[in-house]
Design a protein around this motif. Structure first.
Motif, PDB file in Angstrom:
ATOM      1  N   ILE A 140       0.838  -1.213   0.000  1.00  0.00           N
ATOM      2  CA  ILE A 140       0.000   0.000   0.000  1.00  0.00           C
ATOM      3  C   ILE A 140       0.868   1.256   0.000  1.00  0.00           C
ATOM      4  O   ILE A 140       0.609   2.200  -0.746  1.00  0.00           O
ATOM      5  N   GLU A 141       1.915   1.257   0.836  1.00  0.00           N
ATOM      6  CA  GLU A 141       2.792   2.440   0.900  1.00  0.00           C
ATOM      7  C   GLU A 141       3.424   2.698  -0.466  1.00  0.00           C
ATOM      8  O   GLU A 141       3.485   3.822  -0.947  1.00  0.00           O
ATOM      9  N   GLU A 142       3.887   1.602  -1.066  1.00  0.00           N
ATOM     10  CA  GLU A 142       4.531   1.700  -2.384  1.00  0.00           C
ATOM     11  C   GLU A 142       3.564   2.294  -3.420  1.00  0.00           C
ATOM     12  O   GLU A 142       3.916   3.175  -4.197  1.00  0.00           O
ATOM     13  N   VAL A 143       2.327   1.773  -3.412  1.00  0.00           N
ATOM     14  CA  VAL A 143       1.333   2.245  -4.386  1.00  0.00           C
ATOM     15  C   VAL A 143       0.969   3.700  -4.103  1.00  0.00           C
ATOM     16  O   VAL A 143       0.841   4.509  -5.014  1.00  0.00           O
ATOM     17  N   LYS A 144       0.835   4.056  -2.823  1.00  0.00           N
ATOM     18  CA  LYS A 144       0.482   5.446  -2.485  1.00  0.00           C
ATOM     19  C   LYS A 144       1.541   6.413  -2.991  1.00  0.00           C
ATOM     20  O   LYS A 144       1.219   7.480  -3.517  1.00  0.00           O
ATOM     21  N   ASN A 145       2.805   6.032  -2.846  1.00  0.00           N
ATOM     22  CA  ASN A 145       3.889   6.893  -3.358  1.00  0.00           C
ATOM     23  C   ASN A 145       3.742   7.101  -4.851  1.00  0.00           C
ATOM     24  O   ASN A 145       3.870   8.214  -5.355  1.00  0.00           O
ATOM     25  N   LEU A 146       3.453   6.005  -5.550  1.00  0.00           N
ATOM     26  CA  LEU A 146       3.288   6.074  -7.006  1.00  0.00           C
ATOM     27  C   LEU A 146       2.115   6.984  -7.365  1.00  0.00           C
ATOM     28  O   LEU A 146       2.213   7.842  -8.238  1.00  0.00           O
ATOM     29  N   LEU A 147       0.984   6.815  -6.667  1.00  0.00           N
ATOM     30  CA  LEU A 147      -0.200   7.618  -6.974  1.00  0.00           C
ATOM     31  C   LEU A 147       0.053   9.094  -6.693  1.00  0.00           C
ATOM     32  O   LEU A 147      -0.368   9.968  -7.450  1.00  0.00           O
ATOM     33  N   ASN A 148       0.750   9.378  -5.601  1.00  0.00           N
ATOM     34  CA  ASN A 148       1.058  10.774  -5.280  1.00  0.00           C
ATOM     35  C   ASN A 148       1.924  11.399  -6.360  1.00  0.00           C
ATOM     36  O   ASN A 148       1.761  12.563  -6.711  1.00  0.00           O
ATOM     37  N   GLN A 149       2.851  10.591  -6.910  1.00  0.00           N
ATOM     38  CA  GLN A 149       3.732  11.118  -7.957  1.00  0.00           C
ATOM     39  C   GLN A 149       2.943  11.582  -9.167  1.00  0.00           C
ATOM     40  O   GLN A 149       3.285  12.571  -9.792  1.00  0.00           O
ATOM     41  N   VAL A 150       1.875  10.847  -9.518  1.00  0.00           N
ATOM     42  CA  VAL A 150       1.125  11.275 -10.705  1.00  0.00           C
ATOM     43  C   VAL A 150      -0.128  12.048 -10.299  1.00  0.00           C
ATOM     44  O   VAL A 150      -1.047  12.212 -11.088  1.00  0.00           O
ATOM     45  N   ARG A 151      -0.159  12.512  -9.058  1.00  0.00           N
ATOM     46  CA  ARG A 151      -1.232  13.382  -8.563  1.00  0.00           C
ATOM     47  C   ARG A 151      -2.620  12.760  -8.651  1.00  0.00           C
ATOM     48  O   ARG A 151      -3.580  13.380  -9.053  1.00  0.00           O
TER      49      ARG A 151
END
Length: 421
Positions: free
Chosen positions: A161-172
């Motif tokens: 989840i943390e990994e995916v959240k970082n990715l999602l935040n990167q693409v806003r």
């Protein structure tokens, strides 16, 4: 047809993370695929030494796909939840099938991103999320799949989840609204019923979270845009253009204009499923007859719109593109084929204006000399023959495209602004 509202659902994620199995499982759990069909697929999968592929086979029912064990076509399958009926657009994960992914995602309202718990965020997870963002998907549900392979460990789930959240935040992507569900598509955990294997999880099942998606507003308020797929001559009626209403409403009696052919007239009849109807709305596939239009006046790739607000025809347009694969580099002057709605037109990339950092969306470089695989950029494009296309900020349904060359999709993008001819 169901009287529930309809949603198109894209299933995206890295190859081998279990997308097809999840789709098969969803169809099975909602009663859209009977048990004996699954049994049949199970026997076939075991004969081919691919035990465990039976759910995937529900979607991959093309023989070639079974032999290769990969998803090629976007198979359209439907299932119901209490609130919606869904059409699944199964988006192939392999890169050479990305054109299907683009046409698939651009029709989707929402998406389920499948991430395998034993593998985490992989290169295509990143690519698909960025594409989904570029192509205007707003809501993501994250299925953390293959929980059975990590012994249903809560700690592993939280790491993913943390990994995916970082990715999602990167693409806003707004991560506050994102739903995460620990699932096993193969075993069925948390797909339609809460699993006892994850006592630490008390959120919704996957089907519940699909049921809770916000209802998408059909784009009926936008001006009419109807890309033409084919033009027929039908005896007793005359010339009948056929296509799908993307936005707005087509009414009998409307004055319409076809662009870029630049002809128009009054709509005499509208037919759907061989019946005359007074009007057609977004998503409807229709045939219609326009007074004074002959078979040679219009063609596939034209767009029909109101005569007083005709579809725009681009002299040039600015677009944001993502290069997915190209053997060398792309420079100004490159002329591949752009696939936009039903049109296929060779277009020249006149200038590369900015290179964008795909992870942040910020400008990385002004006027770069070239772009290559993995890059995102803002480019100015000149169609080699007239092309009707719209800014995706105004009419998203006509604002995205795929770029093909050498038999493969090399990039995807969306139109930022149109300089009309």
């Amino acid at each position: 047809m169901s009287d529930k509202p309809h949603q198109n659902l894209a299933i995206i994620g890295h190859v081998d993370h279990g997308k097809s199995t999840l789709v098969g499982r969803l169809l099975f759990e909602t009663g859209s695929v009977p048990e004996h069909v699954i049994e049949q697929h199970r026997e076939e999968a075991e004969e081919k030494g691919k035990g465990g592929f039976e759910f995937a086979y529900v979607m991959d029912n093309l023989a070639e796909e079974r032999e290769r064990g990969v998803t090629i076509d976007i198979a359209h399958q439907e299932f119901d939840t209490d609130n919606y009926y869904f059409t699944i657009v199964d988006c192939p994960g392999h890169r050479d099938f990305v054109k299907n992914m683009i046409t698939g995602a651009s029709q989707a309202d929402n998406a389920v991103l499948v991430v395998a718990a034993d593998d985490g965020v992989a290169p295509q997870t990143r690519e698909h999320v960025f594409l989904a963002r570029t192509l205007g998907i707003n809501e993501l549900i994250i299925g953390v799949n293959k929980m059975d392979l990590v012994d249903y460990q809560e700690s592993t789930y939280n790491e993913v989840i943390e990994e995916v959240k970082n990715l999602l935040n990167q693409v806003r992507f707004a991560t506050d609204d994102t739903t995460f569900v620990p699932i096993s598509a193969f075993e069925g955990d948390n797909v339609s019923e809460a699993s006892e294997n994850t006592p630490w999880y008390d959120g919704p099942t996957l089907l519940e979270s699909l049921n809770d998606l916000p209802e998408s507003e059909p784009p009926t308020d936008a001006p009419l845009r109807l890309p033409i797929q084919d033009v027929y001559t039908i005896s007793g009626i005359g010339t009948v253009p056929v296509g799908r209403v993307e936005t707005g409403i087509l009414n009998t009696g409307d004055n319409v204009s076809f662009q870029p052919s630049d002809v128009g007239g009054e709509v005499k009849t509208v037919e759907m499923h061989h019946e005359e109807v007074p009007k057609a709305e977004p998503g409807d596939n229709v045939g219609f007859n326009v007074r004074g239009i002959g078979k040679d006046d219009i063609r596939r790739g034209d767009v029909c719109g109101p005569a007083d607000d005709p579809p725009s025809v681009a002299e040039t347009f600015k677009a944001q593109v993502v290069v997915m694969q190209h053997p060398s580099v792309i420079t100004a002057g490159y002329t591949p084929v752009f696939h936009a709605h039903t049109a296929q037109v060779a277009c020249t990339i006149e200038s590369i204006d900015q290179k964008i950092d795909p992870s942040s969306g910020e400008v990385a470089e002004e006027n770069p000399d070239f772009i290559k695989s993995g890059d995102a950029a803002v480019v100015t494009v000149r169609p080699q023959k007239p092309l009707s296309i719209e800014p995706s900020g105004e009419i998203p349904e006509l604002g995205s495209f795929a770029i093909r060359d050498m038999g493969q999709t090399i990039a995807a993008g969306k139109v930022l602004e149109v300089n009309e001819r």
